[in-house]
Design an enzyme around this catalytic site. Sequence first.
Site, PDB file in Angstrom:
ATOM      1  N   TYR A   1     -39.710 -79.258  99.633  1.00  0.00           N
ATOM      2  CA  TYR A   1     -38.430 -79.721  99.994  1.00  0.00           C
ATOM      3  C   TYR A   1     -37.473 -80.240  99.189  1.00  0.00           C
ATOM      4  O   TYR A   1     -36.145 -79.920  99.036  1.00  0.00           O
ATOM      5  CB  TYR A   1     -38.606 -80.812 100.813  1.00  0.00           C
TER       6      TYR A   1
ATOM      7  N   LYS B   1     -33.309 -74.779 102.563  1.00  0.00           N
ATOM      8  CA  LYS B   1     -33.384 -74.270 101.611  1.00  0.00           C
ATOM      9  C   LYS B   1     -32.239 -73.300 101.262  1.00  0.00           C
ATOM     10  O   LYS B   1     -32.124 -72.786 100.053  1.00  0.00           O
ATOM     11  CB  LYS B   1     -34.826 -73.305 101.313  1.00  0.00           C
TER      12      LYS B   1
ATOM     13  N   HIS C   1     -31.574 -88.934  98.908  1.00  0.00           N
ATOM     14  CA  HIS C   1     -32.472 -89.330  99.635  1.00  0.00           C
ATOM     15  C   HIS C   1     -33.905 -89.296  99.223  1.00  0.00           C
ATOM     16  O   HIS C   1     -34.233 -88.304  98.530  1.00  0.00           O
ATOM     17  CB  HIS C   1     -32.560 -88.424 101.017  1.00  0.00           C
TER      18      HIS C   1
ATOM     19  N   TYR D   1     -36.954 -85.357 111.297  1.00  0.00           N
ATOM     20  CA  TYR D   1     -37.419 -84.091 111.987  1.00  0.00           C
ATOM     21  C   TYR D   1     -38.506 -84.332 112.982  1.00  0.00           C
ATOM     22  O   TYR D   1     -39.427 -84.532 112.697  1.00  0.00           O
ATOM     23  CB  TYR D   1     -37.946 -83.262 110.863  1.00  0.00           C
TER      24      TYR D   1
ATOM     25  N   PRO E   1     -32.891 -72.843 109.006  1.00  0.00           N
ATOM     26  CA  PRO E   1     -32.328 -73.968 108.302  1.00  0.00           C
ATOM     27  C   PRO E   1     -33.443 -75.433 108.307  1.00  0.00           C
ATOM     28  O   PRO E   1     -33.162 -76.261 107.684  1.00  0.00           O
ATOM     29  CB  PRO E   1     -31.343 -74.648 109.123  1.00  0.00           C
TER      30      PRO E   1
HETATM   31  C1  PHB Z   1     -27.836 -80.978 107.907  1.00  0.00           C
HETATM   32  O1  PHB Z   1     -27.419 -82.376 107.430  1.00  0.00           O
HETATM   33  O2  PHB Z   1     -26.806 -80.366 108.477  1.00  0.00           O
HETATM   34  C2  PHB Z   1     -29.144 -80.653 107.635  1.00  0.00           C
HETATM   35  C3  PHB Z   1     -29.963 -81.127 107.057  1.00  0.00           C
HETATM   36  C4  PHB Z   1     -31.205 -80.686 106.868  1.00  0.00           C
HETATM   37  C5  PHB Z   1     -31.689 -79.494 107.458  1.00  0.00           C
HETATM   38  C6  PHB Z   1     -30.667 -78.729 107.994  1.00  0.00           C
HETATM   39  C7  PHB Z   1     -29.133 -79.300 108.350  1.00  0.00           C
HETATM   40  O3  PHB Z   1     -33.021 -79.265 107.354  1.00  0.00           O
END
Ligand code: PHB
Length: 391
Positions: free
Chosen positions: A384, A296, A76, A203, A292
């Site tokens: 990130y 990280k 990504h 997000y 989450p």
């Molecule tokens: C996930 O795909 O489970 C996932 C992706 C990004 C995050 C948290 C969980 O920040």
Amino acid sequence: MTTTVRTRVAIVGAGPAGLLLSHLLEQAGIESVVIDQRSRDEIESTIRAGILEQGTVELLDTIGPASRARTVGHRHDGIELRFEGEGHRIDFAASVGRAVWLYPQHEVLKDLIAARLAAGQDLRFGVTAERIENGDRPRVIARDADGAPFEIEAEFVVGSDGSRSVARAAVTGSSTGGYFREYPFAWFGVLCEAPPSSDELIYSNSPDGFALVSQRSATVQRMYFQCAPDTDTAAYSEAQLWDELQKRVPGTELKQGPIFQRDVLRFRSFVAHELRRGRVALVGDAAHTVPPTGAKGMNLAIADVRVLAKALRALLLDGEERLLDAYPETVSRRIWKAQHFSWWMTSMLHAAPDATDFDRRRQLGELRTVVESEHGRAYLAEAYCGWPLDV
Ligand code: PHB
């Protein structure tokens, strides 16, 4: 009768950190024994988050073709931040020339377990550590899968046994001693059978709270929405779950399909007061936990292991303690940067239950500052994708 095994490094916990450490030690010719109280099946089937930093993928490359991060995972080059019904792309490639890979942790674990067993690693499932005796020759006091007493005597013990670490007490003097923060919300996670709603992760900050649109494959998607920490997963019908998700991602139509798994992720920020004492050190979630939102968790565990593997090589091959003495300070720099980033993403994107209108407008001002500023986008992208590895 107690069974006693002797080795150079005893590793408590077969998560990504413990397994990768045994691999890095083996590359240096250092023998280790890895134990975990869970069964192999439980480890490989527990659903976990899925973003790997570029540095993590590169380190996993060292286990050879067993790592499927690049073949099965997806690269990504950006994410979308969504607020006030509009999406804003953070372009990682343009900002920092790096990328991340979407490849869930349980898949990483399958790869690591297969590679470690193929290499002849002494890896024991169903073995429960009860305590660690610190000292010149530290010992792991455990019970094997049949409940019989089992001990490992080693030159060094590593606690990679997760947020409910047993090893932590041998380092901090208590199982809890640390810097700690709780959040008044959690994530409701779903896995569904549907095509992706977006190519990249979204997000989303909305008046109803946060949502994350993530993916697993062409036919399976992972999504989360902000909920109260005590939410019961059975309390929602499938239609209600889609309503909750959709209203938190205004402006993007979610592609719906059967939801076949649901879970609630409670989260907190934690860093143990001490990360090493004598001949015992902590790595990964045993040492620190992050919410989450910044993706990280596993990356930080892997970064610890890289530093510790180097320190153990110096100690066990050359009798040199300097890198081990520096271990807590070296890893703390990255840990606290990641703590800040994870807290920042969390507080910028979620609706706190006691937020006022002022707080809400200030939060939108903060999001706008990030997406409209080259520096704001670059900070997010750099954190990130992961800061350069320490050693
Ligand atoms: C996930 O795909 O489970 C996932 C992706 C990004 C995050 C948290 C969980 O920040």
